[in-house]
Write a protein that holds these residues in place. Structure first.
Motif, PDB file in Angstrom:
ATOM      1  N   CYS A 285       0.804  -1.221   0.000  1.00  7.25           N
ATOM      2  CA  CYS A 285       0.000   0.000   0.000  1.00  7.25           C
ATOM      3  C   CYS A 285       0.837   1.270   0.000  1.00  7.25           C
ATOM      4  O   CYS A 285       0.295   2.366   0.144  1.00  7.25           O
ATOM      5  N   THR A 286       2.142   1.159  -0.159  1.00  7.21           N
ATOM      6  CA  THR A 286       3.099   2.287  -0.135  1.00  7.21           C
ATOM      7  C   THR A 286       2.947   3.149   1.115  1.00  7.21           C
ATOM      8  O   THR A 286       3.175   4.349   1.076  1.00  7.21           O
ATOM      9  N   ASN A 287       2.534   2.528   2.231  1.00  7.05           N
ATOM     10  CA  ASN A 287       2.550   3.250   3.503  1.00  7.05           C
ATOM     11  C   ASN A 287       3.997   3.462   3.934  1.00  7.05           C
ATOM     12  O   ASN A 287       4.769   2.514   3.994  1.00  7.05           O
ATOM     13  N   GLY A 288       4.344   4.693   4.246  1.00  9.74           N
ATOM     14  CA  GLY A 288       5.698   4.985   4.695  1.00  9.74           C
ATOM     15  C   GLY A 288       5.776   5.123   6.191  1.00  9.74           C
ATOM     16  O   GLY A 288       4.829   5.562   6.843  1.00  9.74           O
ATOM     17  N   MET A 289       6.903   4.737   6.752  1.00  6.61           N
ATOM     18  CA  MET A 289       7.137   4.913   8.181  1.00  6.61           C
ATOM     19  C   MET A 289       8.591   5.275   8.397  1.00  6.61           C
ATOM     20  O   MET A 289       9.434   5.095   7.512  1.00  6.61           O
ATOM     21  N   VAL A 290       8.879   5.812   9.554  1.00 10.18           N
ATOM     22  CA  VAL A 290      10.243   6.200   9.913  1.00 10.18           C
ATOM     23  C   VAL A 290      10.655   5.439  11.162  1.00 10.18           C
ATOM     24  O   VAL A 290       9.880   5.330  12.114  1.00 10.18           O
ATOM     25  N   PHE A 291      11.881   4.914  11.151  1.00  9.02           N
ATOM     26  CA  PHE A 291      12.426   4.247  12.331  1.00  9.02           C
ATOM     27  C   PHE A 291      13.236   5.271  13.117  1.00  9.02           C
ATOM     28  O   PHE A 291      14.461   5.322  13.041  1.00  9.02           O
TER      29      PHE A 291
ATOM     30  N   ASN B  35     -12.749  -2.217  14.416  1.00 11.93           N
ATOM     31  CA  ASN B  35     -12.043  -2.961  15.458  1.00 11.93           C
ATOM     32  C   ASN B  35     -10.609  -3.248  15.029  1.00 11.93           C
ATOM     33  O   ASN B  35     -10.373  -4.029  14.109  1.00 11.93           O
ATOM     34  N   HIS B  36      -9.653  -2.604  15.687  1.00 14.30           N
ATOM     35  CA  HIS B  36      -8.249  -2.937  15.487  1.00 14.30           C
ATOM     36  C   HIS B  36      -7.902  -4.077  16.437  1.00 14.30           C
ATOM     37  O   HIS B  36      -8.014  -3.936  17.651  1.00 14.30           O
ATOM     38  N   VAL B  37      -7.483  -5.213  15.871  1.00 11.97           N
ATOM     39  CA  VAL B  37      -7.204  -6.361  16.737  1.00 11.97           C
ATOM     40  C   VAL B  37      -5.753  -6.371  17.201  1.00 11.97           C
ATOM     41  O   VAL B  37      -5.386  -7.159  18.056  1.00 11.97           O
ATOM     42  N   SER B  38      -4.902  -5.527  16.641  1.00 19.13           N
ATOM     43  CA  SER B  38      -3.509  -5.481  17.070  1.00 19.13           C
ATOM     44  C   SER B  38      -2.982  -4.051  16.994  1.00 19.13           C
ATOM     45  O   SER B  38      -3.520  -3.206  16.262  1.00 19.13           O
ATOM     46  N   GLN B  39      -1.922  -3.804  17.727  1.00 15.52           N
ATOM     47  CA  GLN B  39      -1.281  -2.497  17.661  1.00 15.52           C
ATOM     48  C   GLN B  39      -0.693  -2.248  16.271  1.00 15.52           C
ATOM     49  O   GLN B  39      -0.637  -1.109  15.811  1.00 15.52           O
ATOM     50  N   TRP B  40      -0.270  -3.292  15.606  1.00 15.97           N
ATOM     51  CA  TRP B  40       0.264  -3.151  14.249  1.00 15.97           C
ATOM     52  C   TRP B  40      -0.811  -2.632  13.288  1.00 15.97           C
ATOM     53  O   TRP B  40      -0.536  -1.808  12.416  1.00 15.97           O
ATOM     54  N   GLN B  41      -2.041  -3.090  13.459  1.00 10.53           N
ATOM     55  CA  GLN B  41      -3.136  -2.584  12.635  1.00 10.53           C
ATOM     56  C   GLN B  41      -3.383  -1.100  12.905  1.00 10.53           C
ATOM     57  O   GLN B  41      -3.686  -0.337  11.985  1.00 10.53           O
ATOM     58  N   VAL B  42      -3.254  -0.701  14.160  1.00  9.25           N
ATOM     59  CA  VAL B  42      -3.406   0.726  14.485  1.00  9.25           C
ATOM     60  C   VAL B  42      -2.321   1.530  13.782  1.00  9.25           C
ATOM     61  O   VAL B  42      -2.582   2.583  13.172  1.00  9.25           O
ATOM     62  N   LEU B  43      -1.078   1.039  13.846  1.00 13.87           N
ATOM     63  CA  LEU B  43       0.017   1.740  13.178  1.00 13.87           C
ATOM     64  C   LEU B  43      -0.209   1.811  11.669  1.00 13.87           C
ATOM     65  O   LEU B  43       0.028   2.851  11.046  1.00 13.87           O
ATOM     66  N   ASN B  44      -0.695   0.727  11.081  1.00 14.68           N
ATOM     67  CA  ASN B  44      -0.944   0.748   9.642  1.00 14.68           C
ATOM     68  C   ASN B  44      -2.047   1.736   9.274  1.00 14.68           C
ATOM     69  O   ASN B  44      -1.989   2.376   8.217  1.00 14.68           O
ATOM     70  N   SER B  45      -3.040   1.872  10.131  1.00 19.49           N
ATOM     71  CA  SER B  45      -4.069   2.882   9.879  1.00 19.49           C
ATOM     72  C   SER B  45      -3.470   4.286   9.915  1.00 19.49           C
ATOM     73  O   SER B  45      -3.787   5.146   9.083  1.00 19.49           O
ATOM     74  N   ILE B  46      -2.582   4.506  10.879  1.00 25.32           N
ATOM     75  CA  ILE B  46      -1.932   5.817  11.000  1.00 25.32           C
ATOM     76  C   ILE B  46      -1.038   6.089   9.799  1.00 25.32           C
ATOM     77  O   ILE B  46      -1.089   7.176   9.202  1.00 25.32           O
ATOM     78  N   THR B  47      -0.222   5.103   9.425  1.00 24.34           N
ATOM     79  CA  THR B  47       0.689   5.329   8.300  1.00 24.34           C
ATOM     80  C   THR B  47      -0.068   5.479   6.981  1.00 24.34           C
ATOM     81  O   THR B  47       0.387   6.182   6.077  1.00 24.34           O
ATOM     82  N   TYR B  48      -1.224   4.840   6.863  1.00 22.89           N
ATOM     83  CA  TYR B  48      -2.035   5.029   5.658  1.00 22.89           C
ATOM     84  C   TYR B  48      -2.525   6.471   5.568  1.00 22.89           C
ATOM     85  O   TYR B  48      -2.453   7.100   4.502  1.00 22.89           O
ATOM     86  N   ILE B  49      -3.021   6.996   6.679  1.00 21.50           N
ATOM     87  CA  ILE B  49      -3.507   8.383   6.691  1.00 21.50           C
ATOM     88  C   ILE B  49      -2.369   9.350   6.376  1.00 21.50           C
ATOM     89  O   ILE B  49      -2.513  10.280   5.580  1.00 21.50           O
ATOM     90  N   ILE B  50      -1.219   9.119   7.006  1.00 20.97           N
ATOM     91  CA  ILE B  50      -0.064   9.993   6.766  1.00 20.97           C
ATOM     92  C   ILE B  50       0.356   9.926   5.302  1.00 20.97           C
ATOM     93  O   ILE B  50       0.648  10.953   4.673  1.00 20.97           O
TER      94      ILE B  50
END
Length: 254
Positions: free
Chosen positions: A139-145, A217-232
């Motif tokens: 989905c080309t979601n970007g994140m920063v470490f 319903n987010h079943v994991s914290q990873w799903q929450v992060l993916n929702s955030i990175t998608y919006i960003i």
């Protein structure tokens, strides 16, 4: 991707202003110039003003940064591509993303390729910055470490040295098992009130509302992060993405 649009010429010029007395600006009148403590930065090919900065501000041209980076990357054995989805350029700032498709971590759905983000500005809003992050292929979601991997930062007033990218990449590559372990932990951790409080604190109430509305319903914290990175990555203006990606890295300890 055409990098020539990132490499427009920038000139330093004295700043002429109206002296408040004469009807016509007289450039021979020294009262119509700001003091030598300031200078204007102008895009030379279009004559567009970019910013007014102090005289101590050292301009680091995008072309110098990009050419130096490309020379280092071409000399390495690690394949790379310029990633357009998270790269942008404006008169006052730019962000260039380089993806390393063979350096990946994974979740259940996608390879997540390591990336380098190179930032520069001509208005003093930030110095030369180098971040390492990743982009999901699905989905080309970007994140920063920003937590696991230290970022490089250089202020324009103190000179510039991009450093040895090959050494930095080797150091980051050594962290990939740690990053993968953290992703696995997030995939198996349920979101709780503390997590959403942290999202609100670091990313704001609007982001929290968007995340909560994105799925029932987010079943994991990873799903929450993916929702955030998608919006960003797909909703926010390009200029805002780095700030929110760094904030997300703090929330999820990545």
């Amino acid at each position: 991707m055409d990098l020539s649009r990132f490499m427009f010429p920038v000139e330093e010029r004295p700043i002429a202003i109206h002296d408040g007395v004469q009807d016509i600006m007289d450039i021979e009148n020294r009262n119509s110039f700001l003091s030598a403590d300031y200078k204007a930065l102008v895009r030379a090919d279009t004559n567009e003003p970019i910013s007014i900065v102090r005289n101590t501000y050292q301009v680091v041209p995008n072309s110098v940064l990009i050419n130096q980076l490309m020379q280092e990357l071409v000399g390495m054995d690690t394949p790379f591509v310029v990633e357009p989805s998270h790269s942008f350029v404006a008169n006052n700032k730019m962000r260039l993303q380089i993806k390393f498709p063979e350096l990946v971590v994974q979740d259940d759905d996608s390879d997540i390729a390591l990336s380098l983000y190179l930032h520069n500005s001509y208005d003093g809003s930030e110095g030369v910055r180098v971040y390492f992050g990743a982009i999901r292929s699905i989905c080309t979601n970007g994140m920063v470490f920003g937590v696991v991997v230290a970022k490089a930062y250089h202020r324009h007033t103190k000179g510039f040295d991009l450093g040895n990218i090959s050494d930095s990449l080797s150091e980051v590559t050594e962290h990939l098992p740690e990053i993968q372990s953290r992703i696995n932990a997030l995939m198996h951790s349920e979101p709780d009130g503390a997590l959403f409080e942290s999202v609100e604190k670091e990313l704001g109430k609007r982001m929290l509302k968007q995340v909560q509305e994105s799925t029932e319903n987010h079943v994991s914290q990873w799903q929450v992060l993916n929702s955030i990175t998608y919006i960003i990555s797909h909703v926010m203006d390009q200029r805002m993405r780095a700030r929110y990606q760094l904030a997300a890295s703090r929330v999820f300890a990545l």
